[in-house]
Design an enzyme around this catalytic site. Structure first.
Site, mmCIF file in Angstrom:
data_model
loop_
_atom_site.group_PDB
_atom_site.id
_atom_site.type_symbol
_atom_site.label_atom_id
_atom_site.label_comp_id
_atom_site.label_asym_id
_atom_site.label_seq_id
_atom_site.Cartn_x
_atom_site.Cartn_y
_atom_site.Cartn_z
ATOM 1 C CG HIS A 82 2.268 7.394 -9.901
ATOM 2 N ND1 HIS A 82 3.192 7.036 -8.960
ATOM 3 C CD2 HIS A 82 1.499 6.304 -10.104
ATOM 4 C CE1 HIS A 82 2.987 5.786 -8.599
ATOM 5 N NE2 HIS A 82 1.971 5.311 -9.272
ATOM 6 C CG ASP A 161 -1.006 3.120 0.771
ATOM 7 O OD1 ASP A 161 -1.925 2.435 0.284
ATOM 8 O OD2 ASP A 161 0.144 3.145 0.308
ATOM 9 N NE ARG A 168 -5.475 -3.271 -1.146
ATOM 10 C CZ ARG A 168 -4.859 -2.418 -1.992
ATOM 11 N NH1 ARG A 168 -4.240 -1.358 -1.527
ATOM 12 N NH2 ARG A 168 -4.869 -2.640 -3.288
ATOM 13 C CB SER A 183 -3.250 2.285 -2.568
ATOM 14 O OG SER A 183 -1.875 2.054 -2.412
ATOM 15 C CE LYS A 187 1.261 4.436 -2.618
ATOM 16 N NZ LYS A 187 1.404 2.997 -2.458
HETATM 17 N N1 URA Z 1 0.465 0.106 -6.027
HETATM 18 C C1 URA Z 1 0.110 0.805 -4.941
HETATM 19 O O1 URA Z 1 0.768 1.754 -4.565
HETATM 20 N N2 URA Z 1 -1.001 0.453 -4.274
HETATM 21 C C2 URA Z 1 -1.772 -0.584 -4.657
HETATM 22 O O2 URA Z 1 -2.766 -0.837 -4.013
HETATM 23 C C3 URA Z 1 -1.377 -1.324 -5.788
HETATM 24 C C4 URA Z 1 -0.258 -0.949 -6.456
#
Ligand code: URA
Ligand code: CA
Length: 433
Positions: A82, A161, A168, A183, A187
């Protein structure tokens, strides 16, 4: 349990238990906890922070809020990669066939581009016939038989999320290391990886502009991954300029083909070998990082990596002949040279601005629904440290529109050309275990 008590507890700097975090994330996902309470909590978390245990619990609560990809039918250790986001980041296109060709199973779920950052799925779609939608049976079968498949995102992964990130975004609480780290990791974990290699970018074109912040984010993500039982390593790499030369879908496919043949840009090649050797090592296909790297160098030199790319393209319905004849990829009508207006040394190329320029040409989406032009983009001819003389071509613009003045202006502004020599800037700053 009452949400108001949890908010007060965090406001006062105490830690939340796993039960409390589960209650909160469950309630928020199911609309039992309103946005205003979750906003107050996000702000309390922003100021008070979270322990590693809380971060792991938050991450896992978000993982469990929706579907999880089950890769257990695939043999071997599935390692995912990632990147925290960059411009012209072609690494996935290269790494998937590269590590697969030394026996690492690559079961990759990728996204589309939005705004000025590209997505692997769009890039692959510039190959005629390439199918990004596969059933999970087809997907598992391909990975078992040839070690690599890439699909578009499907299913309802980490709905908590999604909801929390949107909240947020409008409550000034995005920029919190524990929240960003959970976050991202939620994923990755929901996508089924056994082990994870993170590429955390730092520099003017990165989310984390300062090296110290990038290190802190990397440390936070590595601790969450390891705490959740997924071996995780982070590489901190430079984003003070776009990676490689090409930015744009078909142009990056061409660049990936070059790199798989050992003829790619130096920085892209080096980053792929660095990330790739960590992946091979985590997948236990090499006893050391050095051995992993040697294996990758061998498959590039022997042509095996490129063969794997062809096999991968063909198995997902794409035309493999374009690998030997990249002129079959979508081609832009106009190629325009953007020329330097001064003489000196390139000190910086603001990656975001280059990404926006490519996006203005049509390489990126303005909204989720917009169509993109796979042929267009830019190819840098000068990078940091290069000498330029007024009139030299800085960038080649591949466009389907006649008037490219605005794009040229953007590119000129992205380049800083100074008189002094530039200090040698590392590509890889650190590797965090
Ligand atoms: N990218 C994400 O997936 N989550 C965040 O909180 C910030 C950047
Ligand atoms: Ca690139």
């Amino acid at each position: 349990m009452r949400m108001v008590d949890l908010i007060a507890k965090k406001r006062d700097g105490k830690s939340l238990t796993k039960n409390e975090i589960d209650f909160m994330i469950d309630g928020y996902t199911n609309d039992q906890i309103p946005d205003y309470q979750m906003s107050a909590m996000a702000m309390a978390l922003y100021f008070q922070g979270m322990t590693t245990e809380e971060r792991v619990n938050l991450t896992m609560a978000m993982v469990e809020s929706g579907d999880q990809v089950d890769l257990s039918d695939i043999e071997g250790i599935k390692v995912d990669k990632h990147s925290t986001g960059g411009v012209g980041d072609t690494t996935t296109l290269i790494l998937a066939p590269l590590v697969a060709s030394v026996g690492v199973p690559v079961a990759k779920m990728s996204g589309r581009g939005l705004g000025h950052t590209g997505g692997t799925i769009d890039k692959l779609e510039s190959i005629e016939g390439f199918q990004v939608e596969l059933t999970s049976e087809q997907f598992n079968k391909l990975v078992n038989e040839q070690k690599v498949a890439v699909v578009g995102q499907s299913g309802n992964l980490t709905p908590a999320d999604k909801k929390l990130y949107s909240l947020r975004d409008v409550t000034a609480t995005v920029n919190s290391i524990p929240l960003i780290a959970s976050s991202i990791m939620s994923k990755k974990i929901a996508s089924g990886a056994d082990a994870i290699v993170l590429d955390v970018k730092t520099g003017s074109g990165a989310f984390m502009k300062e090296l110290e912040d990038a290190k802190e984010l990397a440390r936070a993500m590595v601790d969450i991954g390891n705490g959740a039982g997924r071996e995780t390593i982070a590489v901190i790499s430079d984003m003070n300029q776009p990676l490689g030369f090409a930015v744009g879908n078909a142009l990056e496919v061409k660049e990936a083909i070059d790199t798989l043949q050992g003829k790619g840009p130096k920085d892209l090649h080096e980053l792929c070998l660095t990330l790739g050797s960590q992946m091979v090592y985590l997948a236990k296909q090499a006893a050391s990082i050095e051995e992993a790297r040697q294996k990758l160098e061998e498959v590039i030199a022997s042509g095996k990596a490129l063969e794997k790319f062809k096999e991968f393209v063909e198995s997902q319905g794409g035309d493999p002949s374009m690998v030997d004849q990249p002129s079959q990829l979508p081609q832009a009508k106009y190629v325009v040279d953007v020329k330097a207006k001064e003489t000196g040394v390139v000190h910086e190329i603001i990656a975001d601005e280059i990404g926006i320029a490519a996006s203005m040409l049509g390489a990126g989406r303005m909204t989720k629904e917009s169509e993109i032009d796979l042929a267009v983009g830019v190819v840098l001819q000068k990078k940091i440290g290069d000498n330029v003389t007024e009139g030299d071509t800085l960038v080649k613009v591949y466009s389907n529109q006649e008037d490219n003045n605005e794009v040229e202006q953007k590119i000129i502004e992205a380049y800083s050309i100074e008189q002094e020599e530039v200090n040698n800037q590392p590509l890889i700053y650190e590797i965090i275990h």
